[in-house]
Write a protein that holds these residues in place. Structure first.
Motif, PDB file in Angstrom:
ATOM      1  N   ALA A  80       0.867  -2.510   6.659  1.00 26.97           N
ATOM      2  CA  ALA A  80      -0.327  -1.657   6.567  1.00 26.97           C
ATOM      3  C   ALA A  80      -1.377  -2.100   7.585  1.00 26.97           C
ATOM      4  CB  ALA A  80      -0.892  -1.682   5.149  1.00 26.97           C
ATOM      5  N   ILE A  81      -1.524  -3.404   7.759  1.00 31.82           N
ATOM      6  CA  ILE A  81      -2.460  -3.929   8.760  1.00 31.82           C
ATOM      7  C   ILE A  81      -2.015  -3.522  10.162  1.00 31.82           C
ATOM      8  CG2 ILE A  81      -3.304  -6.066   9.825  1.00 31.82           C
ATOM      9  CD1 ILE A  81      -3.182  -7.271   6.914  1.00 31.82           C
ATOM     10  N   GLU A  82      -0.724  -3.635  10.422  1.00 32.44           N
ATOM     11  CA  GLU A  82      -0.202  -3.241  11.735  1.00 32.44           C
ATOM     12  C   GLU A  82      -0.392  -1.744  11.978  1.00 32.44           C
ATOM     13  OE1 GLU A  82       3.714  -4.745  12.654  1.00 32.44           O
ATOM     14  OE2 GLU A  82       3.245  -6.644  11.676  1.00 32.44           O
TER      15      GLU A  82
ATOM     16  N   ARG B 242      -2.783   0.124  10.651  1.00 37.72           N
ATOM     17  CA  ARG B 242      -4.212   0.295  10.909  1.00 37.72           C
ATOM     18  C   ARG B 242      -4.542  -0.026  12.362  1.00 37.72           C
ATOM     19  NH1 ARG B 242      -7.826  -4.232   8.859  1.00 37.72           N
ATOM     20  NH2 ARG B 242      -6.721  -5.153  10.613  1.00 37.72           N
ATOM     21  N   ASN B 243      -4.006  -1.133  12.871  1.00 36.02           N
ATOM     22  CA  ASN B 243      -4.268  -1.523  14.256  1.00 36.02           C
ATOM     23  C   ASN B 243      -3.703  -0.508  15.239  1.00 36.02           C
ATOM     24  OD1 ASN B 243      -5.531  -3.794  13.247  1.00 36.02           O
ATOM     25  ND2 ASN B 243      -3.774  -5.133  13.568  1.00 36.02           N
ATOM     26  N   LEU B 244      -2.516  -0.010  14.958  1.00 36.15           N
ATOM     27  CA  LEU B 244      -1.892   0.993  15.819  1.00 36.15           C
ATOM     28  C   LEU B 244      -2.742   2.263  15.866  1.00 36.15           C
ATOM     29  CD1 LEU B 244       0.598   2.091  17.451  1.00 36.15           C
ATOM     30  CD2 LEU B 244       1.455   2.890  15.250  1.00 36.15           C
ATOM     31  N   LEU B 245      -3.129   2.759  14.680  1.00 38.16           N
ATOM     32  CA  LEU B 245      -3.929   3.985  14.622  1.00 38.16           C
ATOM     33  C   LEU B 245      -5.297   3.791  15.279  1.00 38.16           C
ATOM     34  CD1 LEU B 245      -3.074   5.259  11.041  1.00 38.16           C
ATOM     35  CD2 LEU B 245      -2.267   6.185  13.229  1.00 38.16           C
TER      36      LEU B 245
ATOM     37  N   LEU C 185       5.640   3.366   1.202  1.00 40.14           N
ATOM     38  CA  LEU C 185       5.136   2.119   0.655  1.00 40.14           C
ATOM     39  C   LEU C 185       5.236   1.090   1.761  1.00 40.14           C
ATOM     40  CD1 LEU C 185       4.106   0.467  -1.754  1.00 40.14           C
ATOM     41  CD2 LEU C 185       6.500  -0.059  -2.267  1.00 40.14           C
ATOM     42  N   LEU C 186       4.078   0.573   2.175  1.00 37.10           N
ATOM     43  CA  LEU C 186       4.013  -0.399   3.263  1.00 37.10           C
ATOM     44  C   LEU C 186       3.640  -1.762   2.702  1.00 37.10           C
ATOM     45  CD1 LEU C 186       1.818   1.761   5.662  1.00 37.10           C
ATOM     46  CD2 LEU C 186       4.270   1.346   5.900  1.00 37.10           C
TER      47      LEU C 186
ATOM     48  N   VAL D  59       0.848  -1.186   0.000  1.00 35.38           N
ATOM     49  CA  VAL D  59       0.000   0.000   0.000  1.00 35.38           C
ATOM     50  C   VAL D  59       0.891   1.247   0.000  1.00 35.38           C
ATOM     51  CG1 VAL D  59      -1.785   1.274   1.256  1.00 35.38           C
ATOM     52  CG2 VAL D  59      -1.783  -1.225   1.290  1.00 35.38           C
ATOM     53  N   ARG D  60       0.682   2.093  -0.996  1.00 34.55           N
ATOM     54  CA  ARG D  60       1.397   3.383  -1.041  1.00 34.55           C
ATOM     55  C   ARG D  60       0.477   4.437  -0.453  1.00 34.55           C
ATOM     56  NH1 ARG D  60       5.352   6.420  -4.275  1.00 34.55           N
ATOM     57  NH2 ARG D  60       4.704   8.599  -4.222  1.00 34.55           N
TER      58      ARG D  60
END
Length: 87
Positions: free
Chosen positions: A59-61, A63-66, A53-54, A32-33
């Motif tokens: 990107a999942i990590e 999302r979980n952090l945010l 660029l993740l 994911v960019r």
């Protein structure tokens, strides 16, 4: 949510933060960019600030952090907003 280590905190705070109020994401075969930009209200001009660029796992990590950081704030803001409407 994991608490950052001292080394992570030192690295995170070692540089300046770039302001961004607009962001877009695009999926690619590699991951994911996410691009960060700045724009003035009611403007269609965007100033590029940065991009990352993740991998999909990263990107999942992220999302979980945010989610862990933002969800309590969102609940607090919606409570304040609800109280304001009642007054």
């Amino acid at each position: 949510m994991l608490k950052p280590t001292k080394s992570e905190m030192d690295a995170m705070m070692s540089g300046s933060a770039i302001y961004a109020n607009r962001f877009v994401a695009l999926t690619t075969p590699s991951g994911v960019r996410v691009a960060f930009m700045e724009t003035a209200p009611d403007s269609d001009e965007f100033l590029f600030r940065s991009a990352v660029l993740l991998s999909y796992q990263d990107a999942i990590e992220l999302r979980n952090l945010l989610s862990g950081i933002v969800e309590p704030v969102e609940k607090q803001l919606s409570t304040v907003s609800s109280k304001s409407r009642l007054e």
